[in-house]
Motif scaffolding. Structure first.
Motif, PDB file in Angstrom:
ATOM      1  N   MET A  33       0.834  -1.197   0.000  1.00 50.77           N
ATOM      2  CA  MET A  33       0.000   0.000   0.000  1.00 50.77           C
ATOM      3  C   MET A  33       0.871   1.249   0.000  1.00 50.77           C
ATOM      4  O   MET A  33       1.981   1.234   0.536  1.00 50.77           O
ATOM      5  N   ALA A  34       0.367   2.322  -0.546  1.00 51.96           N
ATOM      6  CA  ALA A  34       1.085   3.590  -0.530  1.00 51.96           C
ATOM      7  C   ALA A  34       1.176   4.101   0.906  1.00 51.96           C
ATOM      8  O   ALA A  34       0.323   3.787   1.744  1.00 51.96           O
ATOM      9  N   VAL A  96      -7.834   8.991  -3.758  1.00 52.46           N
ATOM     10  CA  VAL A  96      -7.044  10.162  -4.133  1.00 52.46           C
ATOM     11  C   VAL A  96      -5.665   9.728  -4.614  1.00 52.46           C
ATOM     12  O   VAL A  96      -5.148  10.232  -5.616  1.00 52.46           O
ATOM     13  N   TRP A  97      -5.067   8.771  -3.909  1.00 58.55           N
ATOM     14  CA  TRP A  97      -3.740   8.286  -4.306  1.00 58.55           C
ATOM     15  C   TRP A  97      -3.788   7.680  -5.704  1.00 58.55           C
ATOM     16  O   TRP A  97      -2.926   7.933  -6.546  1.00 58.55           O
ATOM     17  N   ASN A  98      -4.816   6.870  -5.969  1.00 52.79           N
ATOM     18  CA  ASN A  98      -4.947   6.246  -7.288  1.00 52.79           C
ATOM     19  C   ASN A  98      -5.148   7.288  -8.381  1.00 52.79           C
ATOM     20  O   ASN A  98      -4.615   7.161  -9.483  1.00 52.79           O
ATOM     21  N   GLN A  99      -5.910   8.339  -8.093  1.00 52.24           N
ATOM     22  CA  GLN A  99      -6.141   9.377  -9.097  1.00 52.24           C
ATOM     23  C   GLN A  99      -4.884  10.179  -9.370  1.00 52.24           C
ATOM     24  O   GLN A  99      -4.598  10.528 -10.508  1.00 52.24           O
ATOM     25  N   HIS A 101      -1.603   9.320  -8.722  1.00 50.92           N
ATOM     26  CA  HIS A 101      -0.424   8.583  -9.152  1.00 50.92           C
ATOM     27  C   HIS A 101      -0.721   7.498 -10.176  1.00 50.92           C
ATOM     28  O   HIS A 101       0.178   6.819 -10.626  1.00 50.92           O
ATOM     29  N   GLY A 102      -1.968   7.329 -10.505  1.00 49.26           N
ATOM     30  CA  GLY A 102      -2.338   6.362 -11.528  1.00 49.26           C
ATOM     31  C   GLY A 102      -2.305   4.945 -11.012  1.00 49.26           C
ATOM     32  O   GLY A 102      -1.650   4.633 -10.025  1.00 49.26           O
ATOM     33  N   VAL A 103      -3.032   4.104 -11.673  1.00 53.00           N
ATOM     34  CA  VAL A 103      -3.089   2.701 -11.308  1.00 53.00           C
ATOM     35  C   VAL A 103      -2.380   1.916 -12.393  1.00 53.00           C
ATOM     36  O   VAL A 103      -2.561   2.172 -13.580  1.00 53.00           O
ATOM     37  N   VAL A 104      -1.574   0.982 -11.996  1.00 53.13           N
ATOM     38  CA  VAL A 104      -0.901   0.134 -12.969  1.00 53.13           C
ATOM     39  C   VAL A 104      -1.932  -0.810 -13.545  1.00 53.13           C
ATOM     40  O   VAL A 104      -2.553  -1.579 -12.825  1.00 53.13           O
ATOM     41  N   SER A 105      -2.133  -0.719 -14.855  1.00 49.60           N
ATOM     42  CA  SER A 105      -3.158  -1.559 -15.459  1.00 49.60           C
ATOM     43  C   SER A 105      -2.561  -2.900 -15.846  1.00 49.60           C
ATOM     44  O   SER A 105      -1.410  -2.994 -16.251  1.00 49.60           O
TER      45      SER A 105
END
Length: 146
Positions: A33-34, A96-99, A101-105
């Protein structure tokens, strides 16, 4: 073969003493987790556990009829609201973190597949457009000469 015979027997290759390691790294299935999300999660767990302890104390004081039961029940209600808020904070922090820093697809992602299909359609459309313009350029010249 009884115990004495096993002790006297020569050790086999698979019986060789292999020292056990103190620490063995095991691959994990999920990423860590971040930091802000982990901090919020730890905070939520601490608040939720303290709320449960407080609720249990309020219940026990209520059963015994102690004077401290009423203030503990009121503060347990407030603590429940705070624990709910802390859990929601974990969820919001994660979003917020996902938005930001982006999510690895994953390679099998639906969005990636749709992008590939759109790219393929654009390529074929461009190739078809080039073909028609090529035919028009060469075709009109040959028809006008004839």
């Amino acid at each position: 073969m009884d115990t004495d015979e096993r002790r006297d027997a020569a050790p086999m290759a698979y019986d060789a003493h292999v020292p056990r390691q103190l620490w063995v790294e095991e691959p994990v299935a999920r990423r860590r987790m971040a930091d802000p999300v982990r901090t919020a999660a730890v905070r939520a767990v601490i608040i939720a556990s303290l709320t449960m302890i407080q609720a249990m104390a309020a219940f026990l004081f209520t059963l015994t009829g102690a004077w401290l039961a009423f203030p503990l029940v009121l503060s347990s209600i407030v603590s429940t609201v705070a624990a709910t808020w802390a859990v929601l904070d974990v969820w919001v922090t994660r979003q917020v973190w996902n938005q930001r820093h982006g999510v690895v697809s994953a390679p099998s992602s639906t969005a990636r597949q749709l992008r590939r299909e759109r790219r393929r359609a654009r390529r074929t459309a461009r190739a078809a457009g080039r073909e028609t313009s090529h035919i028009r350029r060469h075709g009109t010249g040959s028809l006008s000469r004839a």
